[in-house]
Design an enzyme around this catalytic site. Structure first.
Site, PDB file in Angstrom:
ATOM      1  N   CYS A  88       0.878  -1.213  -0.053  1.00  0.00           N
ATOM      2  CA  CYS A  88       0.201   0.093  -0.186  1.00  0.00           C
ATOM      3  C   CYS A  88       0.739   1.365   0.020  1.00  0.00           C
ATOM      4  O   CYS A  88       1.372   1.815  -0.971  1.00  0.00           O
ATOM      5  CB  CYS A  88      -0.959  -0.159   1.136  1.00  0.00           C
ATOM      6  SG  CYS A  88      -2.237   1.225   0.910  1.00  0.00           S
ATOM      7  N   HIS A 183      -3.410  -4.953   1.453  1.00  0.00           N
ATOM      8  CA  HIS A 183      -2.663  -5.241   2.982  1.00  0.00           C
ATOM      9  C   HIS A 183      -2.650  -6.794   3.191  1.00  0.00           C
ATOM     10  O   HIS A 183      -3.545  -7.186   4.048  1.00  0.00           O
ATOM     11  CB  HIS A 183      -3.307  -4.390   3.990  1.00  0.00           C
ATOM     12  CG  HIS A 183      -3.219  -3.008   3.986  1.00  0.00           C
ATOM     13  ND1 HIS A 183      -1.964  -2.403   4.440  1.00  0.00           N
ATOM     14  CD2 HIS A 183      -3.956  -2.041   3.355  1.00  0.00           C
ATOM     15  CE1 HIS A 183      -2.334  -1.066   4.244  1.00  0.00           C
ATOM     16  NE2 HIS A 183      -3.286  -0.700   3.493  1.00  0.00           N
ATOM     17  N   GLU A 185      -0.846  -7.930   5.299  1.00  0.00           N
ATOM     18  CA  GLU A 185      -0.420  -7.976   6.614  1.00  0.00           C
ATOM     19  C   GLU A 185      -1.823  -7.839   7.575  1.00  0.00           C
ATOM     20  O   GLU A 185      -1.367  -8.092   8.784  1.00  0.00           O
ATOM     21  CB  GLU A 185       0.687  -7.029   6.876  1.00  0.00           C
ATOM     22  CG  GLU A 185       0.197  -5.444   7.057  1.00  0.00           C
ATOM     23  CD  GLU A 185      -0.008  -5.031   5.561  1.00  0.00           C
ATOM     24  OE1 GLU A 185       0.142  -5.620   4.352  1.00  0.00           O
ATOM     25  OE2 GLU A 185      -0.164  -3.698   5.533  1.00  0.00           O
TER      26      GLU A 185
HETATM   27  N1  GLN Z   1      -3.476   6.515   1.249  1.00  0.00           N
HETATM   28  C1  GLN Z   1      -2.279   6.183   1.770  1.00  0.00           C
HETATM   29  C2  GLN Z   1      -1.172   6.919   1.211  1.00  0.00           C
HETATM   30  O1  GLN Z   1      -1.069   7.499   0.210  1.00  0.00           O
HETATM   31  C3  GLN Z   1      -2.130   4.724   1.776  1.00  0.00           C
HETATM   32  C4  GLN Z   1      -2.929   4.115   2.716  1.00  0.00           C
HETATM   33  C5  GLN Z   1      -2.281   2.924   3.107  1.00  0.00           C
HETATM   34  O2  GLN Z   1      -1.355   2.433   3.179  1.00  0.00           O
HETATM   35  N2  GLN Z   1      -3.524   1.936   3.797  1.00  0.00           N
HETATM   36  O3  GLN Z   1       0.123   6.949   1.476  1.00  0.00           O
END
Ligand code: GLN
Length: 211
Positions: A88, A183, A185
């Site tokens: 992410c 994710h 995790e």
């Molecule tokens: N929207 C977050 C970002 O731009 C990422 C979100 C996440 O890691 N769940 O960093």
């Protein structure tokens, strides 16, 4: 499902500047990894066989990478061909280009262009069943997408491991670098972590053979 010996003995680092590094750590410990290291200073990179950059806030992680003088050490770590996995926010940090990360620049460890919050805001977060090539078993993997980034283009050398129904790539790999916009995790499904550990153990075996 068995995780092979070299992988369990490998030293896995998780960049612990911000975000959900503890969740990665907890999965790796449950899998039996004997050495999971929270990477808080550049010198901690010297001692690890694979690095995970977790989910969180990519702007904050990028800012802290700069503040703690991590950039050059991370670049050196990448150039040495060490396995790296960004989840992410981590996938944004390692992309070649990242829309919305300004004024920070991504690290350019994988040839993808990515857009922060590409599926909308917190309320647009979603969960969906994914098919992921390369996993040890082919049953669906629950993809948790939280203010997820959208991969808007991938370069030639990038392998797509999974896509959404609309064909957006959500898991990609280029050599020893993995990026997932969801994710793993936050599940108790260890298969993606297993894939990363396999990459780490293969890299360790290749290094031994090269010596
Ligand atoms: N929207 C977050 C970002 O731009 C990422 C979100 C996440 O890691 N769940 O960093």
């Amino acid at each position: 499902m068995s995780t092979n010996e070299p992988a369990l003995k490998a030293k896995i680092g998780i960049l612990a500047l911000q975000g959900d590094f503890q969740e990665h750590s907890s999965i790796l410990c449950s899998m039996g990894c004997s050495s999971v290291i929270e990477v808080r200073l550049p010198e901690h990179l010297n001692d690890i066989d694979g690095l995970i950059i977790p989910g969180g806030e990519s702007t904050t992680i990028s800012k802290l990478i700069e503040n703690y003088d991590f950039t050059t050490s991370l670049e050196d770590y990448y150039k040495e061909n060490n396995p790296i996995w960004g989840t992410c926010a981590g996938s944004i940090v390692i992309a070649k280009s990242a829309v919305g990360l300004e004024p920070w620049k991504p690290l350019n460890f994988i040839d993808i262009s990515i857009q922060r919050n590409g599926y909308g805001r917190q309320l647009d977060s979603f969960q969906t069943s994914l098919t992921i090539n390369k996993l040890t078993s082919k049953s669906a993997f629950e993809g948790i997408f939280i203010r997820a980034p959208k991969i808007i283009s991938v370069g030639k050398g990038v392998e797509i491991l999974s896509v959404l129904d609309n064909q957006d790539p959500v898991a990609v790999q280029q050599k020893n670098v993995l990026a997932t916009t969801f994710h793993p995790e936050l599940t108790r499904d260890f298969r993606f972590h297993q894939l990363f550990l396999d990459l780490v153990s293969k890299n360790l075996l290749d290094q031994i053979q090269d010596e």
